[in-house]
Design an enzyme around this catalytic site. Structure first.
Site, PDB file in Angstrom:
ATOM      1  N   PRO A  23     -61.932  14.191  48.745  1.00  0.00           N
ATOM      2  CG  PRO A  23     -59.633  14.313  48.542  1.00  0.00           C
ATOM      3  CD  PRO A  23     -60.851  15.162  48.547  1.00  0.00           C
ATOM      4  CB  CYS A  25     -58.815   6.482  51.767  1.00  0.00           C
ATOM      5  SG  CYS A  25     -57.369   7.326  51.150  1.00  0.00           S
ATOM      6  CB  ALA A  57     -55.451   9.430  48.395  1.00  0.00           C
ATOM      7  CD  GLN A  99     -56.256  13.670  47.400  1.00  0.00           C
ATOM      8  OE1 GLN A  99     -56.606  12.636  47.954  1.00  0.00           O
ATOM      9  NE2 GLN A  99     -56.056  14.793  48.067  1.00  0.00           N
ATOM     10  CE1 TYR A 191     -50.761   9.162  53.758  1.00  0.00           C
ATOM     11  CE2 TYR A 191     -52.273  10.977  53.369  1.00  0.00           C
ATOM     12  CZ  TYR A 191     -51.994   9.755  53.945  1.00  0.00           C
ATOM     13  OH  TYR A 191     -52.938   9.126  54.719  1.00  0.00           O
ATOM     14  NE  ARG A 239     -57.802  18.204  50.483  1.00  0.00           N
ATOM     15  CZ  ARG A 239     -58.773  17.620  51.179  1.00  0.00           C
ATOM     16  NH1 ARG A 239     -58.596  16.427  51.701  1.00  0.00           N
ATOM     17  NH2 ARG A 239     -59.947  18.206  51.340  1.00  0.00           N
ATOM     18  CG  LEU A 309     -65.597  19.355  61.561  1.00  0.00           C
ATOM     19  CD1 LEU A 309     -65.016  19.701  62.932  1.00  0.00           C
ATOM     20  CD2 LEU A 309     -66.612  18.220  61.711  1.00  0.00           C
ATOM     21  NE  ARG A 332     -64.843  14.220  59.416  1.00  0.00           N
ATOM     22  CZ  ARG A 332     -64.157  14.809  60.382  1.00  0.00           C
ATOM     23  NH1 ARG A 332     -63.823  14.116  61.456  1.00  0.00           N
ATOM     24  NH2 ARG A 332     -63.782  16.079  60.287  1.00  0.00           N
TER      25      ARG A 332
HETATM   26  C1  LIG Z   1     -63.188   8.297  55.270  1.00  0.00           C
HETATM   27  C2  LIG Z   1     -62.232   9.418  54.974  1.00  0.00           C
HETATM   28  C3  LIG Z   1     -61.226   9.232  54.037  1.00  0.00           C
HETATM   29  C4  LIG Z   1     -60.370  10.290  53.680  1.00  0.00           C
HETATM   30  N1  LIG Z   1     -59.471  10.135  52.655  1.00  0.00           N
HETATM   31  C5  LIG Z   1     -58.812  11.214  52.174  1.00  0.00           C
HETATM   32  C6  LIG Z   1     -58.097  11.144  50.951  1.00  0.00           C
HETATM   33  O1  LIG Z   1     -58.118  10.142  50.243  1.00  0.00           O
HETATM   34  N2  LIG Z   1     -57.420  12.258  50.561  1.00  0.00           N
HETATM   35  C7  LIG Z   1     -57.434  13.417  51.290  1.00  0.00           C
HETATM   36  O2  LIG Z   1     -56.804  14.399  50.882  1.00  0.00           O
HETATM   37  N3  LIG Z   1     -58.161  13.517  52.413  1.00  0.00           N
HETATM   38  C8  LIG Z   1     -58.855  12.458  52.859  1.00  0.00           C
HETATM   39  N4  LIG Z   1     -59.669  12.599  53.949  1.00  0.00           N
HETATM   40  C9  LIG Z   1     -59.836  13.930  54.561  1.00  0.00           C
HETATM   41  C10 LIG Z   1     -61.066  14.622  53.971  1.00  0.00           C
HETATM   42  O3  LIG Z   1     -60.937  14.829  52.584  1.00  0.00           O
HETATM   43  C11 LIG Z   1     -61.360  15.963  54.667  1.00  0.00           C
HETATM   44  O4  LIG Z   1     -60.315  16.856  54.383  1.00  0.00           O
HETATM   45  C12 LIG Z   1     -61.508  15.828  56.181  1.00  0.00           C
HETATM   46  O5  LIG Z   1     -62.271  14.682  56.522  1.00  0.00           O
HETATM   47  C13 LIG Z   1     -62.191  17.068  56.779  1.00  0.00           C
HETATM   48  O6  LIG Z   1     -63.458  17.283  56.189  1.00  0.00           O
HETATM   49  P1  LIG Z   1     -64.848  16.840  56.909  1.00  0.00           P
HETATM   50  O7  LIG Z   1     -64.881  17.505  58.253  1.00  0.00           O
HETATM   51  O8  LIG Z   1     -65.917  17.322  55.973  1.00  0.00           O
HETATM   52  O9  LIG Z   1     -64.824  15.345  57.066  1.00  0.00           O
HETATM   53  C14 LIG Z   1     -60.498  11.532  54.337  1.00  0.00           C
HETATM   54  C15 LIG Z   1     -61.484  11.693  55.321  1.00  0.00           C
HETATM   55  C16 LIG Z   1     -62.348  10.667  55.623  1.00  0.00           C
HETATM   56  C17 LIG Z   1     -63.437  10.899  56.641  1.00  0.00           C
END
Ligand SMILES: Cc1cc2nc3c(=O)[nH]c(=O)nc-3n(C[C@H](O)[C@H](O)[C@H](O)COP(=O)(O)O)c2cc1C
Length: 377
Positions: A23, A25, A57, A99, A191, A239, A309, A332
Site C-alpha cells: 500500500p 498513500c 491506507a 488497507q 498508527y 500488517r 527494498l 518504491r
Molecule cells: C509513497 C509511499 C506511500 C506509502 N504508504 C503506505 C501506506 O499507505 N500503508 C502502509 O502500510 N505503508 C505505506 N508505505 C510503506 C510501503 O508499503 C513499504 O512498506 C515501504 O515503502 C518499504 O517497501 P519498499 O522498499 O519496497 O518501498 C508507503 C511507502 C511509500 C514509498
C-alpha cells in the site's frame, strides 16, 4: 517455473503469482474519494504482472486519515469511487486488496506538496478539500513533541474504542461492496492500532493498556469484527510493525505471540513491516525486514509477506524458495518499475518465459521482440 510466479490460493482467492504491490498513500483524494489518479497509479501495476495490488491506507473514519487527502471508506460514495479500481484489477487477473486504516495520533498531518494550505485563504482551502482536526489516540501523548506536524491527541474513551471497531467492520463491508477480493488491517507504522500495541504510546490503565494481552485487545477486536463482516471466501491480512526498533518498545517476540492470536482468528497472512515511532531507529538495507517475516512464519506457523527494498529478482525468488516468506511486496520498487514482475520473471526464467504474464495486448509482440533480440545478439 520460478516459485515466485507459481499461483497460490487463500480461501476463495487465487493469486496468479506471489508478487504484491504494498500500500502507498498518494495524498491525492478529496473527501476520501478515489479518482482517476488512483485508477491509473494502481492499474499500471496490474498491467505489469503483479499478483495483487493493495490500495493505500484508507481511512475508516474521517478523523482516522493521515491527511485531508487520504482515500476513505466511511460512506457509500467512496464505495462507488473505488469500483473502477477493483473492476480494472479484476479484468487483469490481479487480486484487488485495500488497507483499512486509522492513523490515531498521527492523523491530520500536512501533505508535503501542499504545505502552503494551512495558511491559505478559506476559499483556496475549500477548493483543495483541506481539513484540520484533533487526532485521537490510546493516551493523550503526542507522537513527536518537537515536530509541529503532530498534535496533542484526545485519549479515546471505551465507547469511542467500540466505535473504532465498528468503523473497521463497516469499512470492510464497504470494501466487499466495492468489489475488493480481500482486505488488510493496518496495525503498523505507529498508527492507531500500533499505538495501542506499543508501550511507547499506550499509557492506559484500563483493559486496553498495561499487559501485552490488554494492548493486543484492540487489534484482536478489530480483526475479529473485520473477519466476521467479510465473506468467508475473502482473505484478511494484517500488517504489523514486527518491531518498534526502540528500547522498551514492541518487539519480534511480541509479534510472534500476536501472530498466533491472529491466526486463531482466521487471519490468512501477516504483512511484516517495522517502525513508525519517533523513538525507533533502524538502518534500511535490501531485505532488512525479511528476518521478521521469517521469524513469524516459522514460529507462528502463518503465511507472511516480506517488504522493504526487495527489488532484486534473484533475492526475491530465494526468499520464497527458502521459506522465509510467502509473498514479496514492493512499494518504491514498483514505482520505479511498474513492470517489475514481467521483468523479474524473464530474468528468472530466461528462454522458458512464455511472456504470458504480459497483458494479451502485448504478449505476442514482446515474444517477437525477444526472439529478434536473441537472434541479433
Ligand atoms: C509513497 C509511499 C506511500 C506509502 N504508504 C503506505 C501506506 O499507505 N500503508 C502502509 O502500510 N505503508 C505505506 N508505505 C510503506 C510501503 O508499503 C513499504 O512498506 C515501504 O515503502 C518499504 O517497501 P519498499 O522498499 O519496497 O518501498 C508507503 C511507502 C511509500 C514509498
Amino acid at each position: 517455473m520460478a516459485l515466485l510466479f507459481e499461483p497460490v490460493t487463500q480461501r476463495g482467492v487465487t493469486f496468479r503469482n506471489r508478487t504484491v504491490v504494498a500500500p502507498m498513500c498518494q495524498y491525492s483524494a478529496r473527501d476520501g474519494l478515489a479518482n482517476d489518479w488512483h485508477l491509473v497509479h494502481l492499474g499500471r501495476f496490474a498491467l505489469g504482472g503483479f499478483g495483487m495490488v493493495m490500495v493505500e491506507a484508507t481511512g475508516v473514519t474521517p478523523e482516522g486519515r493521515i491527511s485531508w487527502a487520504d482515500v476513505g471508506l466511511w460512506n457509500d460514495a467512496q464505495v462507488e469511487a473505488l469500483r473502477p479500481v477493483t473492476r480494472f484489477l479484476g479484468s487483469q487477473n490481479t487480486v484487488s486488496a485495500i488497507q483499512l486504516a486509522h492513523a490515531g495520533r498521527k492523523a491530520s498531518t500536512p501533505v508535503d506538496w501542499r504545505r502552503d494550505l494551512p495558511a491559505a485563504s478559506e476559499s483556496e482551502q475549500r477548493e483543495a478539500g483541506f481539513e484540520h482536526w484533533q487526532p485521537v489516540a490510546p493516551s493523550a501523548v503526542v507522537h513527536a513533541a518537537d515536530n509541529p506536524d503532530f498534535q496533542q491527541p484526545h485519549a479515546l474513551t471505551r465507547e469511542e474504542i467500540a466505535g473504532v471497531v465498528r468503523a473497521f467492520a463497516d469499512a470492510a463491508r464497504r470494501a466487499d461492496a466495492a468489489g475488493f477480493d480481500m482486505v488488510e488491517v493496518h496495525a503498523a507504522h505507529g498508527y492507531l492500532i500500533n499505538q495501542f500495541l506499543s508501550p511507547i504510546a499506550n499509557k492506559r490503565d484500563d483493559e486496553y493498556g498495561g499487559s501485552r494481552e490488554n494492548r493486543m485487545r484492540l487489534v484482536l477486536e478489530v480483526t475479529e469484527a473485520v473477519r466476521a463482516t467479510l465473506p468467508q471466501d475473502k482473505p484478511v491480512w494484517v500488517r504489523i510493525s514486527a518491531s518498534d526498533n526502540a528500547p522498551g518498545g514492541w518487539d519480534v517476540e511480541d509479534s510472534v505471540a500476536l501472530a498466533r492470536e491472529l491466526k486463531a482468528l482466521g487471519v490468512d497472512a501477516i504483512d511484516c513491516s517495522s517502525g513508525g515511532f519517533a523513538e525507533g531507529r533502524i538502518a534500511p538495507s535490501p531485505g532488512y525486514q525479511v528476518p521478521f517475516a521469517h521469524a513469524i512464519k516459522t514460529e507462528a506457523g502463518i503465511a507472511t509477506a516480506a517488504v522493504g527494498l526487495l527489488h532484486d529478482a534473484q533475492r526475491a525468488e530465494a526468499i520464497v524458495a527458502q521459506g522465509e516468506a510467502d509473498f514479496i511486496a514492493l512499494a518504491r520498487g514498483a514505482l520505479d518499475d511498474p513492470n517489475w514482475p514481467v521483468h523479474a520473471r524473464h530474468q528468472l526464467e530466461g528462454e522458458a518465459d512464455d511472456f504470458a504474464l504480459w497483458p494479451v495486448q502485448a504478449a505476442a509482440r514482446m515474444r517477437d521482440r525477444a526472439r529478434v533480440l536473441a537472434r541479433v545478439g
